[in-house]
Write a protein that holds these residues in place. Structure first.
Motif, mmCIF file in Angstrom:
data_model
loop_
_atom_site.group_PDB
_atom_site.id
_atom_site.type_symbol
_atom_site.label_atom_id
_atom_site.label_comp_id
_atom_site.label_asym_id
_atom_site.label_seq_id
_atom_site.Cartn_x
_atom_site.Cartn_y
_atom_site.Cartn_z
ATOM 1 N N UNK A 101 12.831 147.032 71.396
ATOM 2 C CA UNK A 101 12.403 148.387 71.725
ATOM 3 C C UNK A 101 12.290 148.412 73.241
ATOM 4 N N UNK A 102 12.029 149.569 73.792
ATOM 5 C CA UNK A 102 12.017 149.678 75.256
ATOM 6 C C UNK A 102 10.717 149.105 75.814
ATOM 7 N N UNK A 103 10.648 147.800 75.931
ATOM 8 C CA UNK A 103 9.409 147.152 76.370
ATOM 9 C C UNK A 103 8.473 146.954 75.194
ATOM 10 N N UNK A 104 7.214 146.626 75.504
ATOM 11 C CA UNK A 104 6.266 146.302 74.436
ATOM 12 C C UNK A 104 5.626 147.575 73.888
ATOM 13 N N UNK A 105 6.472 148.526 73.460
ATOM 14 C CA UNK A 105 5.953 149.803 72.955
ATOM 15 C C UNK A 105 5.537 149.683 71.486
ATOM 16 N N UNK A 106 6.153 148.738 70.792
ATOM 17 C CA UNK A 106 5.706 148.342 69.455
ATOM 18 C C UNK A 106 5.334 146.861 69.562
ATOM 19 N N UNK A 107 4.282 146.478 68.894
ATOM 20 C CA UNK A 107 3.924 145.061 68.911
ATOM 21 C C UNK A 107 4.304 144.429 67.582
ATOM 22 N N UNK A 108 4.376 143.112 67.598
ATOM 23 C CA UNK A 108 4.709 142.381 66.383
ATOM 24 C C UNK A 108 3.413 141.846 65.795
ATOM 25 N N UNK A 109 3.137 142.216 64.566
ATOM 26 C CA UNK A 109 1.904 141.766 63.918
ATOM 27 C C UNK A 109 2.194 140.580 62.997
ATOM 28 N N UNK A 110 3.291 140.686 62.269
ATOM 29 C CA UNK A 110 3.692 139.573 61.390
ATOM 30 C C UNK A 110 5.188 139.380 61.510
ATOM 31 N N UNK A 111 5.627 138.166 61.268
ATOM 32 C CA UNK A 111 7.054 137.866 61.338
ATOM 33 C C UNK A 111 7.355 136.764 60.322
ATOM 34 N N UNK A 112 8.154 137.100 59.320
ATOM 35 C CA UNK A 112 8.431 136.156 58.234
ATOM 36 C C UNK A 112 9.944 136.028 58.023
ATOM 37 N N UNK A 113 10.384 134.820 57.707
ATOM 38 C CA UNK A 113 11.767 134.608 57.279
ATOM 39 C C UNK A 113 11.697 133.767 56.004
ATOM 40 N N UNK A 114 12.296 134.276 54.958
ATOM 41 C CA UNK A 114 12.261 133.596 53.657
ATOM 42 C C UNK A 114 10.828 133.240 53.252
ATOM 43 N N UNK A 115 9.939 134.161 53.545
ATOM 44 C CA UNK A 115 8.513 134.026 53.226
ATOM 45 C C UNK A 115 7.845 132.877 53.963
ATOM 46 N N UNK A 116 8.501 132.351 54.993
ATOM 47 C CA UNK A 116 7.868 131.337 55.838
ATOM 48 C C UNK A 116 7.593 131.951 57.205
ATOM 49 N N UNK A 117 6.568 131.430 57.854
ATOM 50 C CA UNK A 117 6.188 131.983 59.150
ATOM 51 C C UNK A 117 7.329 131.833 60.159
ATOM 52 N N UNK A 118 7.659 132.928 60.825
ATOM 53 C CA UNK A 118 8.722 132.879 61.838
ATOM 54 C C UNK A 118 8.144 133.131 63.230
ATOM 55 N N UNK A 119 6.948 132.622 63.442
ATOM 56 C CA UNK A 119 6.342 132.739 64.775
ATOM 57 C C UNK A 119 7.121 131.864 65.758
ATOM 58 N N UNK A 120 7.617 130.745 65.272
ATOM 59 C CA UNK A 120 8.399 129.843 66.117
ATOM 60 C C UNK A 120 9.889 129.994 65.799
ATOM 61 N N UNK A 121 10.716 129.389 66.633
ATOM 62 C CA UNK A 121 12.162 129.406 66.423
ATOM 63 C C UNK A 121 12.536 128.432 65.309
ATOM 64 N N UNK A 122 13.722 128.574 64.787
ATOM 65 C CA UNK A 122 14.191 127.644 63.760
ATOM 66 C C UNK A 122 15.704 127.517 63.831
ATOM 67 N N UNK A 123 16.218 126.523 63.118
ATOM 68 C CA UNK A 123 17.657 126.276 63.135
ATOM 69 C C UNK A 123 18.326 127.054 62.000
#
Lengths: 427, 291
Positions: A101-123
């Motif tokens: 989005x155009x800067x931090x106009x929306x914040x991220x509250x949760x981030x999931x990939x395959x029901x696992x936490x996606x706060x960090x990067x992954x392969x």
């Protein structure tokens, strides 16, 4: 002669005044439009067609919805790391689920990939699918275009479909509270600890100013330069008092630092370093596919149509029909196919769904074990609008896409389509 | 170094209290001051933003290893040179402090207008670290010892060691642990996660990714001493570069006619212009030699 010179001078002055008046007028009254997109159409077609294919993307709110500051938006969906990932691009060795989005106009509250936490990067793994969910919170008032995105190390951000929202209210009303493990409740992370930071910076600025004023109050440049050059004034330029003050200041700043460190350590006895690990997120189970062998492809420029000739072999145990062709977030549908997901119920951006149906040379059910040569035609002005027709300028004229087949029970089979494209310039 | 005759006359006039010369000189000080302020602020700020950049921009880049090493070391390049100019020509031990103060002023202006108002990042994510304590220490050691070698050895080491120490008071709250989606992260990590930066994903951070237990695993102290060691070398180097390039000189040139001089024009001692200095361009050290 002199008179002529005077006239010339006056003309130059008038020209100068006019020039600056014009610049000022243009600057003040020129129409200014705020940029609301992020250059996603500027990404080369091969980046959008052959890296990540987004599908089943849903937005919890309809496009152009009006939201208030602090209201939530959820984006869910899946993405495929395309098997025919370009060789010239680093692979998905480290990827990060993000939003645009155009800067931090929306914040991220949760981030999931395959029901696992996606706060960090992954392969990531090529040819496999990942299911994501991002919960966002409206923060800053304005009209914003919001997308999901995957950042790929050394390859950049690869953007999914985006939707416009209008956020009303004021950013100063934004609140997001968190609690630390030690039980400290932080009322709002956007202003957390700022009074402490402002005060600390002010303290050091005042100390620096005192030290500078101590020297600047005396005659500065010319006298000091000449006295210094003359060489007999060392003890006048830097007096004994100056040296005592220097020593006193050293003691003072060391004392401030030692005391402040002790205060911080006693106030926050348990601190940790920044967390920099990576997550391990395996892909979801493989989605069944149908065998595709692309023979050739064309981009019919006057008709804005991509044509692909392929041989389809039904290696499943039920009859199938082709329902959708999707590439670079553009979707071409044959809505007559049973079970097809037409995107209308998902708040999917409608400008990315072709108005004309996908034309298929023969879309009668393909029986299990049967092979058929099929020609598809995907026509829409979106090829031009989304600047995908510029694939003709790429050093590699290829196309990558996903094909969705559906059986008579509505089960979906996803196949990858990849091959060369030859331009057709004339009707 | 001996003064030229006209400089001797000027100095005598300047040393008379309330003389016309001293009043004019003071006015000149205040005329030049804003120019110096803007020039140094621009130079230091752009230098630091281009070199320390992200480590100073974001709270979740302020780690125990790279931030502590990179920030003081890259700033020393410009500190050493400016400190030398202030000291060698004017015996003013304020060059580093001026840099530190103007850097932080420039940073706050930039963070407020550029990062906060323009890009909508919150201040808790983008606050700058303060370099003033270390910069003052450099100047104070110079004022106390009046010896640039002592500044390079003790001042530069102290400058680097004081950097993490002087920022801990404001950084500590951001290092509190919290839980997010089943993982432990620091508050700084959370702020970096929460406020989206499209072009700066988590993996892009160049931060400590693991520490060997050598020297007790004390990343901060090791990084600070390493930064101190590099700062010592850089201060000595850039002090000398600053002193050298701030000596204005002149050289014989056959192009002078194109600059409005006659072929035989030459600046004389009487005419001044500060006189020749060291002849850094390879020209004679005395204008009379050029005649």
């Amino acid at each position: 002669m002199l008179k002529q010179l005077e006239v010339n001078k006056l003309s130059r002055k008038c020209a100068s005044v006019l020039f600056w008046a014009m610049i000022t007028t243009v600057s003040i009254f020129a129409p200014i439009q705020e940029a609301q997109a992020h250059g996603e159409r500027n990404q080369e077609p091969f980046l959008r067609m052959r890296t990540i294919h987004w599908f089943d993307v849903e937005f919890s709110r309809p496009a152009n919805d009006v939201m208030q500051v602090n209201e939530l938006l959820t984006i869910t969906g899946k993405f495929r790391l395309f098997s025919f990932w370009p060789d010239q691009l680093p692979g998905p060795e480290k990827i990060y689920l993000n939003t645009v989005s155009a800067g931090a106009v929306f914040t991220k509250v949760e981030s999931w990939v395959n029901e696992k936490s996606a706060v960090q990067s992954f392969k990531g793994q090529l040819g496999r699918d990942y299911e994501f969910k991002i919960v966002m919170k409206a923060r800053w008032e304005g009209d914003w275009h919001v997308h999901p995105m995957v950042n790929v190390l050394d390859a950049g951000g690869l953007v999914g479909p985006g939707v416009n929202y209008t956020v009303e209210g004021s950013y100063s009303d934004y609140r997001h509270s968190i609690t630390t493990i030690s039980g400290l409740v932080i009322d709002d992370v956007s202003t957390f600890s700022m009074n402490r930071i402002y005060s600390w910076h002010a303290l050091w600025a005042v100390l620096a100013l005192i030290w500078i004023i101590w020297w600047v109050r005396r005659p500065l440049l010319i006298p000091r330069y000449l006295m210094n050059k003359q060489g007999d004034y060392e003890d006048v330029l830097v007096t004994k008092t100056d040296r005592i003050v220097s020593g006193a200041f050293i003691v003072l700043i060391l004392a401030i630092i030692i005391i402040s460190m002790n205060m911080a350590t006693s106030e926050f006895p348990r601190t940790i370093t920044l967390q920099a690990g990576t997550a391990v997120i395996p892909p979801i189970d493989e989605i069944p596919s149908v065998k595709i062998d692309m023979k050739n492809g064309q981009y019919f420029i006057p008709g804005r149509t991509v044509i692909a000739n392929m041989r389809v072999t039904n290696n499943q145990d039920r009859p199938i029909r082709l329902g959708e062709f999707t590439s670079a977030n553009l979707r071409f549908l044959d809505r007559s196919v049973k079970g097809i997901n037409d995107g209308k119920e998902q708040n999917f951006p409608q400008e990315l769904i072709a108005k004309e149906p996908l034309r298929i040379s023969d879309n009668s059910p393909l029986m299990p074990g049967e092979s058929r040569d099929v020609r598809i035609e995907a026509t829409d002005v979106a090829w031009e609008v989304e600047r995908l027709s510029s694939l003709l300028n790429d050093p590699e004229s290829t196309i990558g896409a996903l094909l969705y087949f559906y059986d008579d029970e509505g089960t979906r089979y996803i196949s990858e389509l990849f091959g060369n494209v030859i331009p057709v310039f004339k009707k | 170094m001996a003064l030229l005759p006209n400089q001797e006359i000027s100095l005598k006039a300047l040393l008379i209290p309330d003389s016309e010369a001293s009043k004019f000189s003071r006015k000149l000080d205040f005329l030049i001051l804003p120019i110096v302020v803007f020039a140094i602020m621009a130079a230091v700020h752009i230098h630091f933003m281009l070199t320390a950049g992200d480590w100073d921009f974001w709270v979740d880049w302020k780690d125990r290893q790279f931030w502590i090493t990179v920030s003081p070391v890259v700033l020393m390049i410009i500190l050493g040179a400016i400190q030398a100019i202030f000291w060698v020509h004017f015996r003013l031990p304020i060059g580093a402090t001026v840099c530190g103060l103007l850097l932080i002023l420039g940073e706050w202006i930039n963070r407020y207008f550029g990062f906060f108002l323009w890009s909508h990042f919150p201040m808790s994510l983008i606050w700058p670290a303060t370099m003033i304590a270390g910069c003052m220490f450099l100047d104070l050691v110079l004022g106390l010892t009046r010896n640039h070698l002592m500044v390079s050895v003790f001042g530069a080491l102290g400058y680097a060691l004081l950097f993490p120490a002087a920022n801990w008071f404001i950084l500590a709250p951001f290092r509190l642990p919290m839980e997010l989606q089943g993982s432990m992260i620091s508050v700084a990590d959370y702020i970096g996660f929460h406020f989206t930066r499209t072009a700066t994903p988590e993996y892009l951070r160049i931060i400590e990714r693991g520490t060997l237990r050598t020297f007790g695993g004390e990343s901060t102290i090791i990084a600070a001493f390493f930064a101190g060691f590099l700062s010592m070398i850089l201060h000595f180097m850039w002090w000398n570069i600053g002193s050298y390039i701030s000596n204005l000189g002149w050289a014989k040139t056959s192009l002078k006619t194109s600059m409005g001089f006659h072929k035989d024009d030459q600046v004389t001692r009487e005419e001044g212009l500060g006189g020749p200095v060291e002849g850094i361009m390879g020209g004679p050290t005395d204008p009379s030699e050029a005649k």
